[in-house]
Design a protein around this motif. Structure first.
Motif, mmCIF file in Angstrom:
data_model
loop_
_atom_site.group_PDB
_atom_site.id
_atom_site.type_symbol
_atom_site.label_atom_id
_atom_site.label_comp_id
_atom_site.label_asym_id
_atom_site.label_seq_id
_atom_site.Cartn_x
_atom_site.Cartn_y
_atom_site.Cartn_z
ATOM 1 N N LEU A 91 0.834 -1.207 0.000
ATOM 2 C CA LEU A 91 0.000 0.000 0.000
ATOM 3 C C LEU A 91 0.871 1.261 0.000
ATOM 4 O O LEU A 91 0.681 2.191 -0.800
ATOM 5 N N HIS A 94 2.918 1.640 -3.218
ATOM 6 C CA HIS A 94 2.125 2.164 -4.338
ATOM 7 C C HIS A 94 2.022 3.699 -4.255
ATOM 8 O O HIS A 94 2.217 4.407 -5.245
ATOM 9 N N MET A 95 1.723 4.192 -3.060
ATOM 10 C CA MET A 95 1.593 5.655 -2.909
ATOM 11 C C MET A 95 2.949 6.322 -3.129
ATOM 12 O O MET A 95 3.052 7.377 -3.764
ATOM 13 N N MET A 144 -1.187 6.331 9.108
ATOM 14 C CA MET A 144 -2.300 6.688 8.218
ATOM 15 C C MET A 144 -2.847 8.076 8.572
ATOM 16 O O MET A 144 -3.289 8.822 7.695
ATOM 17 N N THR A 147 -0.595 10.437 6.840
ATOM 18 C CA THR A 147 -0.934 10.486 5.403
ATOM 19 C C THR A 147 -2.209 11.295 5.187
ATOM 20 O O THR A 147 -2.279 12.142 4.288
ATOM 21 N N GLU A 148 -3.202 11.056 6.021
ATOM 22 C CA GLU A 148 -4.482 11.763 5.856
ATOM 23 C C GLU A 148 -4.289 13.283 5.997
ATOM 24 O O GLU A 148 -4.788 14.062 5.185
ATOM 25 N N GLU A 197 -6.709 10.299 -3.677
ATOM 26 C CA GLU A 197 -6.793 8.835 -3.574
ATOM 27 C C GLU A 197 -5.989 8.366 -2.352
ATOM 28 O O GLU A 197 -6.423 7.489 -1.606
ATOM 29 N N HIS A 198 -4.820 8.980 -2.134
ATOM 30 C CA HIS A 198 -4.017 8.633 -0.943
ATOM 31 C C HIS A 198 -4.784 8.978 0.333
ATOM 32 O O HIS A 198 -4.744 8.233 1.316
ATOM 33 N N ASP A 200 -8.041 9.044 0.693
ATOM 34 C CA ASP A 200 -9.082 8.020 0.872
ATOM 35 C C ASP A 200 -8.493 6.738 1.443
ATOM 36 O O ASP A 200 -9.081 6.100 2.312
ATOM 37 N N THR A 201 -7.317 6.362 0.925
ATOM 38 C CA THR A 201 -6.662 5.139 1.413
ATOM 39 C C THR A 201 -6.392 5.248 2.907
ATOM 40 O O THR A 201 -6.640 4.306 3.671
ATOM 41 N N GLU A 204 -9.624 4.944 4.844
ATOM 42 C CA GLU A 204 -10.083 3.538 4.815
ATOM 43 C C GLU A 204 -9.267 2.667 5.761
ATOM 44 O O GLU A 204 -9.741 1.638 6.228
ATOM 45 N N HIS A 205 -8.032 3.060 6.044
ATOM 46 C CA HIS A 205 -7.175 2.267 6.936
ATOM 47 C C HIS A 205 -7.116 2.878 8.337
ATOM 48 O O HIS A 205 -6.092 2.807 9.012
#
Ligand SMILES: [Fe+2]
Ligand SMILES: [Fe+2]
Length: 234
Positions: A91, A94-95, A144, A147-148, A197-198, A200-201, A204-205
Protein backbone atom coordinates in the motif's frame (compact mmCIF):
# COMPACT_ATOMS: atom_id res chain seq x y z
CA UNK A 1 -14.50 -6.04 -40.29
CA UNK A 2 -12.93 -5.12 -37.03
CA UNK A 3 -10.04 -6.87 -35.33
CA UNK A 4 -12.38 -7.88 -32.51
CA UNK A 5 -14.59 -9.71 -34.99
CA UNK A 6 -11.57 -11.36 -36.59
CA UNK A 7 -10.47 -12.72 -33.25
CA UNK A 8 -13.76 -14.59 -32.96
CA UNK A 9 -13.96 -15.56 -36.62
CA UNK A 10 -13.38 -19.33 -36.03
CA UNK A 11 -16.45 -19.41 -33.82
CA UNK A 12 -18.45 -18.04 -36.76
CA UNK A 13 -17.10 -20.75 -39.07
CA UNK A 14 -14.76 -18.40 -40.94
CA UNK A 15 -11.09 -19.28 -41.04
CA UNK A 16 -8.69 -16.64 -39.73
CA UNK A 17 -6.76 -16.63 -43.04
CA UNK A 18 -9.88 -16.19 -45.13
CA UNK A 19 -11.16 -13.45 -42.87
CA UNK A 20 -7.79 -11.68 -42.92
CA UNK A 21 -7.64 -11.86 -46.72
CA UNK A 22 -11.16 -10.45 -46.99
CA UNK A 23 -10.25 -7.67 -44.63
CA UNK A 24 -7.15 -6.86 -46.65
CA UNK A 25 -9.23 -6.62 -49.85
CA UNK A 26 -11.82 -4.44 -48.16
CA UNK A 27 -9.11 -2.22 -46.72
CA UNK A 28 -7.46 -1.85 -50.13
CA UNK A 29 -10.78 -1.07 -51.81
CA UNK A 30 -11.70 1.44 -49.13
CA UNK A 31 -8.30 3.09 -49.42
CA UNK A 32 -8.77 3.48 -53.17
CA UNK A 33 -12.01 5.37 -52.62
CA UNK A 34 -10.87 7.48 -49.73
CA UNK A 35 -9.49 10.92 -50.32
CA UNK A 36 -6.43 11.64 -48.19
CA UNK A 37 -7.58 13.60 -45.15
CA UNK A 38 -5.39 16.25 -43.63
CA UNK A 39 -4.75 16.04 -39.87
CA UNK A 40 -6.03 18.99 -37.82
CA UNK A 41 -3.69 21.96 -37.77
CA UNK A 42 -1.62 22.17 -34.58
CA UNK A 43 -2.70 24.84 -32.12
CA UNK A 44 -0.79 28.09 -32.72
CA UNK A 45 2.00 28.89 -30.26
CA UNK A 46 0.91 30.75 -27.15
CA UNK A 47 1.75 34.36 -26.45
CA UNK A 48 4.60 34.83 -23.96
CA UNK A 49 3.46 34.74 -20.35
CA UNK A 50 3.03 38.05 -18.56
CA UNK A 51 5.30 38.92 -15.63
CA UNK A 52 2.44 38.10 -13.23
CA UNK A 53 1.80 34.71 -14.85
CA UNK A 54 5.51 33.89 -14.87
CA UNK A 55 5.80 34.79 -11.18
CA UNK A 56 2.85 32.52 -10.35
CA UNK A 57 4.22 29.66 -12.44
CA UNK A 58 7.65 29.89 -10.78
CA UNK A 59 6.17 30.06 -7.29
CA UNK A 60 3.85 27.13 -8.02
CA UNK A 61 6.62 24.95 -9.44
CA UNK A 62 8.95 25.69 -6.52
CA UNK A 63 6.44 24.91 -3.80
CA UNK A 64 5.04 21.87 -5.60
CA UNK A 65 8.47 20.35 -6.03
CA UNK A 66 9.16 20.93 -2.33
CA UNK A 67 5.83 19.32 -1.38
CA UNK A 68 6.44 16.29 -3.56
CA UNK A 69 9.93 15.93 -2.13
CA UNK A 70 8.46 15.99 1.37
CA UNK A 71 5.81 13.43 0.41
CA UNK A 72 8.48 11.12 -1.02
CA UNK A 73 10.47 11.30 2.19
CA UNK A 74 7.40 10.71 4.36
CA UNK A 75 6.57 7.50 2.48
CA UNK A 76 10.25 6.49 2.56
CA UNK A 77 10.19 6.83 6.35
CA UNK A 78 6.96 4.85 6.65
CA UNK A 79 8.20 2.17 4.29
CA UNK A 80 11.37 1.71 6.36
CA UNK A 81 9.16 0.62 9.27
CA UNK A 82 6.48 -1.34 7.40
CA UNK A 83 8.51 -2.93 4.60
CA UNK A 84 7.92 -6.43 6.03
CA UNK A 85 4.24 -5.86 6.72
CA UNK A 86 2.39 -7.89 4.08
CA UNK A 87 -0.64 -5.59 4.20
CA UNK A 88 0.92 -2.14 4.58
CA UNK A 89 4.12 -2.49 2.53
CA UNK A 90 2.45 -2.74 -0.91
CA UNK A 91 0.00 0.00 0.00
CA UNK A 92 2.74 2.42 1.03
CA UNK A 93 4.94 1.38 -1.89
CA UNK A 94 2.13 2.16 -4.34
CA UNK A 95 1.59 5.65 -2.91
CA UNK A 96 5.35 6.23 -2.77
CA UNK A 97 5.70 5.21 -6.44
CA UNK A 98 3.12 7.84 -7.38
CA UNK A 99 5.03 10.45 -5.35
CA UNK A 100 8.21 9.51 -7.24
CA UNK A 101 6.35 10.19 -10.50
CA UNK A 102 5.08 13.54 -9.14
CA UNK A 103 8.55 14.61 -8.03
CA UNK A 104 10.12 13.59 -11.35
CA UNK A 105 7.58 15.72 -13.22
CA UNK A 106 8.19 18.80 -11.09
CA UNK A 107 11.97 18.27 -11.27
CA UNK A 108 11.69 18.30 -15.06
CA UNK A 109 9.38 21.35 -15.09
CA UNK A 110 11.76 23.29 -12.85
CA UNK A 111 14.62 22.46 -15.22
CA UNK A 112 12.52 23.33 -18.29
CA UNK A 113 11.50 26.73 -16.91
CA UNK A 114 14.84 27.35 -15.19
CA UNK A 115 13.21 27.84 -11.80
CA UNK A 116 15.45 27.49 -8.76
CA UNK A 117 14.33 24.96 -6.16
CA UNK A 118 13.52 26.08 -2.63
CA UNK A 119 16.59 26.86 -0.57
CA UNK A 120 15.03 24.76 2.19
CA UNK A 121 15.30 21.50 0.29
CA UNK A 122 17.76 19.94 2.81
CA UNK A 123 15.38 20.82 5.66
CA UNK A 124 12.38 19.18 3.93
CA UNK A 125 14.52 16.07 3.35
CA UNK A 126 15.09 15.64 7.05
CA UNK A 127 11.66 16.81 8.22
CA UNK A 128 9.76 14.61 5.74
CA UNK A 129 11.68 11.47 6.60
CA UNK A 130 11.44 12.14 10.35
CA UNK A 131 7.69 12.69 10.08
CA UNK A 132 7.14 9.46 8.14
CA UNK A 133 9.41 7.42 10.37
CA UNK A 134 8.13 8.94 13.62
CA UNK A 135 4.44 8.43 12.88
CA UNK A 136 5.09 4.89 11.61
CA UNK A 137 6.86 4.09 14.89
CA UNK A 138 3.66 5.13 16.68
CA UNK A 139 1.82 2.45 14.71
CA UNK A 140 -0.10 1.87 11.47
CA UNK A 141 -3.04 4.11 12.45
CA UNK A 142 -0.73 7.01 13.31
CA UNK A 143 1.07 6.54 9.98
CA UNK A 144 -2.30 6.69 8.22
CA UNK A 145 -3.27 9.77 10.26
CA UNK A 146 -0.07 11.41 9.00
CA UNK A 147 -0.93 10.49 5.40
CA UNK A 148 -4.48 11.76 5.86
CA UNK A 149 -3.32 15.13 7.25
CA UNK A 150 -0.59 15.65 4.65
CA UNK A 151 -2.76 14.65 1.68
CA UNK A 152 -5.61 16.86 2.89
CA UNK A 153 -3.25 19.84 2.82
CA UNK A 154 -1.60 18.93 -0.49
CA UNK A 155 -4.96 18.18 -2.17
CA UNK A 156 -6.32 21.53 -0.96
CA UNK A 157 -3.16 23.31 -2.03
CA UNK A 158 -3.43 21.89 -5.57
CA UNK A 159 -7.10 22.87 -5.71
CA UNK A 160 -6.18 26.43 -4.73
CA UNK A 161 -3.60 26.57 -7.51
CA UNK A 162 -6.11 25.23 -10.03
CA UNK A 163 -8.58 27.94 -9.05
CA UNK A 164 -5.98 30.65 -9.64
CA UNK A 165 -4.88 29.14 -12.97
CA UNK A 166 -8.43 28.72 -14.28
CA UNK A 167 -9.25 32.25 -13.19
CA UNK A 168 -6.16 33.43 -15.08
CA UNK A 169 -7.54 31.81 -18.26
CA UNK A 170 -11.17 32.85 -17.93
CA UNK A 171 -10.87 35.58 -20.59
CA UNK A 172 -8.39 33.63 -22.70
CA UNK A 173 -9.55 29.99 -22.79
CA UNK A 174 -7.07 29.29 -25.58
CA UNK A 175 -4.35 29.34 -22.90
CA UNK A 176 -5.72 25.95 -21.87
CA UNK A 177 -5.21 24.44 -25.33
CA UNK A 178 -1.41 24.22 -25.29
CA UNK A 179 1.64 25.80 -23.71
CA UNK A 180 2.92 26.27 -20.17
CA UNK A 181 -0.39 27.00 -18.45
CA UNK A 182 -2.10 23.96 -19.96
CA UNK A 183 0.80 21.70 -18.95
CA UNK A 184 0.67 22.98 -15.38
CA UNK A 185 -3.11 22.66 -15.14
CA UNK A 186 -3.08 19.10 -16.53
CA UNK A 187 -0.24 18.10 -14.19
CA UNK A 188 -1.85 19.56 -11.09
CA UNK A 189 -5.25 18.01 -11.89
CA UNK A 190 -3.74 14.55 -12.28
CA UNK A 191 -1.59 14.82 -9.14
CA UNK A 192 -4.45 16.32 -7.10
CA UNK A 193 -6.52 13.24 -7.95
CA UNK A 194 -3.66 10.96 -6.86
CA UNK A 195 -3.31 12.85 -3.55
CA UNK A 196 -7.02 12.57 -2.86
CA UNK A 197 -6.79 8.83 -3.57
CA UNK A 198 -4.02 8.63 -0.94
CA UNK A 199 -6.26 10.53 1.46
CA UNK A 200 -9.08 8.02 0.87
CA UNK A 201 -6.66 5.14 1.41
CA UNK A 202 -5.58 6.60 4.76
CA UNK A 203 -9.18 7.07 5.92
CA UNK A 204 -10.08 3.54 4.82
CA UNK A 205 -7.17 2.27 6.94
CA UNK A 206 -8.47 3.87 10.09
CA UNK A 207 -6.44 7.07 10.23
CA UNK A 208 -9.04 8.58 12.52
CA UNK A 209 -8.61 5.67 14.96
CA UNK A 210 -5.04 6.73 15.80
CA UNK A 211 -4.33 7.54 19.42
CA UNK A 212 -4.26 11.32 19.86
CA UNK A 213 -5.68 11.70 16.35
CA UNK A 214 -6.89 15.29 16.76
CA UNK A 215 -3.53 16.54 18.08
CA UNK A 216 -1.56 14.65 15.44
CA UNK A 217 -3.87 15.80 12.65
CA UNK A 218 -3.75 19.47 13.61
CA UNK A 219 0.00 19.47 14.24
CA UNK A 220 0.81 17.88 10.89
CA UNK A 221 -1.60 20.08 8.94
CA UNK A 222 -0.15 23.15 10.66
CA UNK A 223 3.36 22.00 9.74
CA UNK A 224 2.32 21.47 6.11
CA UNK A 225 0.73 24.92 5.91
CA UNK A 226 3.91 26.49 7.27
CA UNK A 227 6.08 24.48 4.86
CA UNK A 228 3.93 25.58 1.90
CA UNK A 229 4.05 29.24 2.99
CA UNK A 230 7.82 29.21 3.41
CA UNK A 231 8.59 27.20 0.26
CA UNK A 232 6.63 29.63 -1.91
CA UNK A 233 8.89 32.43 -0.71
CA UNK A 234 12.36 31.02 -0.04
FE1 LIG B 1 2.31 13.87 -4.69
FE1 LIG C 1 0.26 11.86 -2.15
Amino acid sequence: MSLRILTHAPALGISRIAATTTTRKLTTAAAAHTQPTSSPAPAPPQRPLTAKETAFLEKALRVNQAGELGANLIYAGQYAIFKRDAKLAPLIRHMWDQEVEHLDKFDSLLAKHRVRPTALRPLWNVAGYALGLGTALLGPKAAMACTEAVETEIGGHYNNQLRVLLDMCKDEPELLKNGEIKELVDTIRKFRDDELEHLDTAVEHDAKGAEGYEVLHNLIRGGCKAAIYVSERI
